[in-house]
Design a protein around this motif. Sequence first.
Motif, PDB file in Angstrom:
ATOM      1  N   VAL A  78     -35.960 112.810   7.751  1.00 26.44           N
ATOM      2  CA  VAL A  78     -37.275 113.212   8.225  1.00 26.44           C
ATOM      3  C   VAL A  78     -37.854 112.049   9.006  1.00 26.44           C
ATOM      4  CG1 VAL A  78     -39.557 114.014   7.531  1.00 26.44           C
ATOM      5  CG2 VAL A  78     -37.584 114.540   6.112  1.00 26.44           C
ATOM      6  N   LEU A  79     -38.485 112.377  10.108  1.00 26.19           N
ATOM      7  CA  LEU A  79     -39.058 111.342  10.965  1.00 26.19           C
ATOM      8  C   LEU A  79     -40.565 111.500  11.006  1.00 26.19           C
ATOM      9  CD1 LEU A  79     -37.958 109.122  12.939  1.00 26.19           C
ATOM     10  CD2 LEU A  79     -38.339 110.776  14.759  1.00 26.19           C
ATOM     11  N   LEU A  80     -41.299 110.413  10.734  1.00 26.96           N
ATOM     12  CA  LEU A  80     -42.757 110.449  10.849  1.00 26.96           C
ATOM     13  C   LEU A  80     -43.169 110.062  12.265  1.00 26.96           C
ATOM     14  CD1 LEU A  80     -43.396 111.167   7.984  1.00 26.96           C
ATOM     15  CD2 LEU A  80     -44.649 109.047   7.734  1.00 26.96           C
ATOM     16  N   GLU A  81     -44.377 110.489  12.669  1.00 27.01           N
ATOM     17  CA  GLU A  81     -44.852 110.193  14.021  1.00 27.01           C
ATOM     18  C   GLU A  81     -44.786 108.697  14.303  1.00 27.01           C
ATOM     19  OE1 GLU A  81     -47.714 111.262  11.737  1.00 27.01           O
ATOM     20  OE2 GLU A  81     -46.094 112.719  11.481  1.00 27.01           O
ATOM     21  N   ASP A  82     -45.144 107.906  13.326  1.00 31.63           N
ATOM     22  CA  ASP A  82     -45.219 106.468  13.553  1.00 31.63           C
ATOM     23  C   ASP A  82     -43.853 105.787  13.597  1.00 31.63           C
ATOM     24  OD1 ASP A  82     -44.423 106.473  10.962  1.00 31.63           O
ATOM     25  OD2 ASP A  82     -46.326 105.799  10.158  1.00 31.63           O
ATOM     26  N   ARG A  84     -41.456 105.735  11.334  1.00 32.07           N
ATOM     27  CA  ARG A  84     -40.739 105.579  10.079  1.00 32.07           C
ATOM     28  C   ARG A  84     -39.896 106.807   9.799  1.00 32.07           C
ATOM     29  NH1 ARG A  84     -45.575 103.836   6.179  1.00 32.07           N
ATOM     30  NH2 ARG A  84     -46.608 105.381   7.459  1.00 32.07           N
ATOM     31  N   ASP A  85     -38.734 106.610   9.273  1.00 28.26           N
ATOM     32  CA  ASP A  85     -37.980 107.779   8.870  1.00 28.26           C
ATOM     33  C   ASP A  85     -37.309 107.522   7.531  1.00 28.26           C
ATOM     34  OD1 ASP A  85     -34.650 107.750  10.077  1.00 28.26           O
ATOM     35  OD2 ASP A  85     -35.963 106.028   9.737  1.00 28.26           O
ATOM     36  N   GLN A  86     -36.892 108.618   6.936  1.00 33.47           N
ATOM     37  CA  GLN A  86     -36.274 108.512   5.630  1.00 33.47           C
ATOM     38  C   GLN A  86     -35.124 109.498   5.541  1.00 33.47           C
ATOM     39  OE1 GLN A  86     -38.166 107.456   2.352  1.00 33.47           O
ATOM     40  NE2 GLN A  86     -36.668 108.270   0.957  1.00 33.47           N
ATOM     41  N   CYS A 109     -36.428 119.030   8.929  1.00 35.58           N
ATOM     42  CA  CYS A 109     -35.737 117.750   8.965  1.00 35.58           C
ATOM     43  C   CYS A 109     -34.582 117.829   9.959  1.00 35.58           C
ATOM     44  CB  CYS A 109     -35.225 117.369   7.570  1.00 35.58           C
ATOM     45  SG  CYS A 109     -33.975 118.474   6.912  1.00 35.58           S
TER      46      CYS A 109
ATOM     47  N   GLN B 153     -39.473 116.845  -0.007  1.00 33.93           N
ATOM     48  CA  GLN B 153     -39.161 115.949   1.114  1.00 33.93           C
ATOM     49  C   GLN B 153     -40.333 115.035   1.402  1.00 33.93           C
ATOM     50  OE1 GLN B 153     -38.247 117.995   4.733  1.00 33.93           O
ATOM     51  NE2 GLN B 153     -36.224 118.647   4.057  1.00 33.93           N
ATOM     52  N   MET B 156     -40.627 112.397  -1.200  1.00 28.52           N
ATOM     53  CA  MET B 156     -39.608 111.357  -1.014  1.00 28.52           C
ATOM     54  C   MET B 156     -40.020 110.386   0.080  1.00 28.52           C
ATOM     55  SD  MET B 156     -36.125 113.427  -0.994  1.00 28.52           S
ATOM     56  CE  MET B 156     -36.026 114.801  -2.093  1.00 28.52           C
ATOM     57  N   MET B 157     -40.524 110.950   1.150  1.00 24.82           N
ATOM     58  CA  MET B 157     -41.011 110.136   2.256  1.00 24.82           C
ATOM     59  C   MET B 157     -42.061 109.163   1.756  1.00 24.82           C
ATOM     60  SD  MET B 157     -40.412 109.785   5.254  1.00 24.82           S
ATOM     61  CE  MET B 157     -40.715 109.976   6.972  1.00 24.82           C
ATOM     62  N   GLY B 160     -40.518 106.634  -0.584  1.00 24.63           N
ATOM     63  CA  GLY B 160     -39.525 105.770   0.033  1.00 24.63           C
ATOM     64  C   GLY B 160     -40.063 104.847   1.097  1.00 24.63           C
ATOM     65  N   THR B 161     -41.129 105.253   1.770  1.00 21.31           N
ATOM     66  CA  THR B 161     -41.538 104.464   2.937  1.00 21.31           C
ATOM     67  C   THR B 161     -42.995 104.001   2.934  1.00 21.31           C
ATOM     68  OG1 THR B 161     -42.312 106.252   4.383  1.00 21.31           O
ATOM     69  CG2 THR B 161     -39.957 105.893   4.298  1.00 21.31           C
ATOM     70  N   LEU B 241     -52.871 106.589   7.222  1.00 16.90           N
ATOM     71  CA  LEU B 241     -51.537 107.164   7.121  1.00 16.90           C
ATOM     72  C   LEU B 241     -50.726 107.006   8.396  1.00 16.90           C
ATOM     73  CD1 LEU B 241     -51.861 110.529   5.230  1.00 16.90           C
ATOM     74  CD2 LEU B 241     -50.421 108.573   4.695  1.00 16.90           C
ATOM     75  N   ASN B 242     -51.381 107.237   9.518  1.00 16.68           N
ATOM     76  CA  ASN B 242     -50.611 107.302  10.748  1.00 16.68           C
ATOM     77  C   ASN B 242     -50.226 105.959  11.337  1.00 16.68           C
ATOM     78  OD1 ASN B 242     -50.486 110.063  10.638  1.00 16.68           O
ATOM     79  ND2 ASN B 242     -52.406 110.334  11.740  1.00 16.68           N
ATOM     80  N   HIS B 243     -51.175 105.351  12.042  1.00 14.35           N
ATOM     81  CA  HIS B 243     -50.763 104.125  12.729  1.00 14.35           C
ATOM     82  C   HIS B 243     -50.816 102.910  11.803  1.00 14.35           C
ATOM     83  CE1 HIS B 243     -54.706 102.048  13.775  1.00 14.35           C
ATOM     84  NE2 HIS B 243     -55.029 103.060  13.017  1.00 14.35           N
ATOM     85  N   GLN B 244     -50.035 103.018  10.778  1.00 12.15           N
ATOM     86  CA  GLN B 244     -49.879 101.939   9.800  1.00 12.15           C
ATOM     87  C   GLN B 244     -49.062 100.810  10.425  1.00 12.15           C
ATOM     88  OE1 GLN B 244     -51.354 101.666   7.171  1.00 12.15           O
ATOM     89  NE2 GLN B 244     -50.279 100.093   6.026  1.00 12.15           N
ATOM     90  N   ARG B 246     -46.288  98.247   9.433  1.00  8.34           N
ATOM     91  CA  ARG B 246     -44.843  98.465   9.260  1.00  8.34           C
ATOM     92  C   ARG B 246     -44.533  99.937   9.075  1.00  8.34           C
ATOM     93  NH1 ARG B 246     -39.866  97.147   9.191  1.00  8.34           N
ATOM     94  NH2 ARG B 246     -40.557  98.409  10.893  1.00  8.34           N
TER      95      ARG B 246
END
Lengths: 246, 246
Positions: A78-82, A84-86, A109, B153, B156-157, B160-161, B241-244, B246
């Motif tokens: 899964v890919l987040l807009e920012d 990061r992916d997992q 996903c 999912q 998990m995201m 995990g991130t 949440l978004n433009h975090q 790292r």
Amino acid sequence: MPNKSAVPISLVTIKAACSQCSLHELCLSEGLSKEELSKLDSLVGARRKLKRQQNLYRAGDPFEAIYAVRTGFFKTDVLLEDGRDQVTGFQMAGEILGMDGIGTEAHTCNAVALEDSEVCVIPFSQLEQLSREIKTLQHNFHKVMSRELVRDQGLMMLLGTMRAEERLAAFLLNMSQRFTSRGYSAAEFHLRMTREEIGSYLGLKLETVSRAFSRFQEEGFIAVQQKHIRILDGDGLRKLLNHQPR
Amino acid sequence: MPNKSAVPISLVTIKAACSQCSLHELCLSEGLSKEELSKLDSLVGARRKLKRQQNLYRAGDPFEAIYAVRTGFFKTDVLLEDGRDQVTGFQMAGEILGMDGIGTEAHTCNAVALEDSEVCVIPFSQLEQLSREIKTLQHNFHKVMSRELVRDQGLMMLLGTMRAEERLAAFLLNMSQRFTSRGYSAAEFHLRMTREEIGSYLGLKLETVSRAFSRFQEEGFIAVQQKHIRILDGDGLRKLLNHQPR
DNA sequence: TGGTCGCTTTGATCCATGTCAATACGATAA
DNA sequence: TTATCGTATTGACATGGATCAAAGCGACCA
């Protein structure tokens, strides 16, 4: 030194149809009668081959079918807009991909082949139709989805409560167990994914994964050579999981 | 200062049957015709009330039915042998519990009422039977399971991130959104779970959760009074949440 | 045969969150 | 009212894993 023991015995005889498929018990066709199987066969006609790194589907793709892995190895992520992916899972022969798309009519996903692979394409509306006729098929499908939910629970547990080395130990034991139930060696296998992908799946950085591998090797639990893993002391790994300090 | 705005409008008219149920669109009965609904009604006859802290089911219990939350609030959690446990979800009105049991014929987690609650008992084999007759019901059920997979999912995201404050922001926004779709206020609600339960769900210690709450309050994103939450700046939380970094 | 590239390993340092501990708060009961 | 108990907050400190950086290793290609 390729792991000969990891060559699957049963896979040699693979044929086209579910009725002939050695993955039988792992997949949807368990317990079906001959005629039921042949109905399923006609449904699953289509096959699709993928090269390494090719996408089976991407997040946002319209949902039309689920896929049974026939040969090869996949990851879902899964890919987040920012950015990061997992990685949310690794799938091997006999496992089902794509069920995330049912709820929204679109996949949520990405599914990527980590080696050259082949899948059976199972058009979903046809599967629903057939499973209205075949009770066993219906139940098998429900079981597959439910097991996926339970798998996710386990992963949440891992991500929520375990420390780095426990996570990797759990991961290795899980891989080992899954290879075993496919007729491969439990003790020796080839990882198809990078340290980074393992890390992403386990909620760790690749350096941490690498260090844990080294640590396990020092302890004599495993022998690591790049992506070849030999498990020397499975109980050692299991102990790591159970009576952990905090 | 109880949050009046959190009194649901629609729930006042709740009756016994699916055909009369205000949770309609959240549950299994969406899109069913009148006669289909009445079939479903006869299936879902049984009801079960639970007191706060009472178990709906426990890990290991034989699987016989799934449950639709009619009123109240639940948590599900998994317990490891070594004592560690993890909350895997919180469920509110209209959500389905118990699907983890399908695959193994036994439940794999515990479901506990966090306040006095009521559920509809849906015997599973009967549901399968009826959904072989009613296509829409079949598909609705598949959608519900699929959405659960997608929810996992997302978790998990998160586990995990995301870092602590992101996790809590995501949690609050999610709660807010779920209250909203049930006719409650999006901005003001009462959390039924302790800081420790939130922490367990988010993979954090209760102290970290508490600190993040305090921090959000300092920043003016929310007002916290024990378990009463008022969201003052939802966009502030969303930005977190978004433009975090790292 | 050497060069490039992707992946992995290893070391040094930093920081977010865990841990431990004290205190505060609110509900309930005596 | 006061005592008690579960829950929440806050502070001080410890640490596991992240981050940054530098080699090392293998595979592939020119």
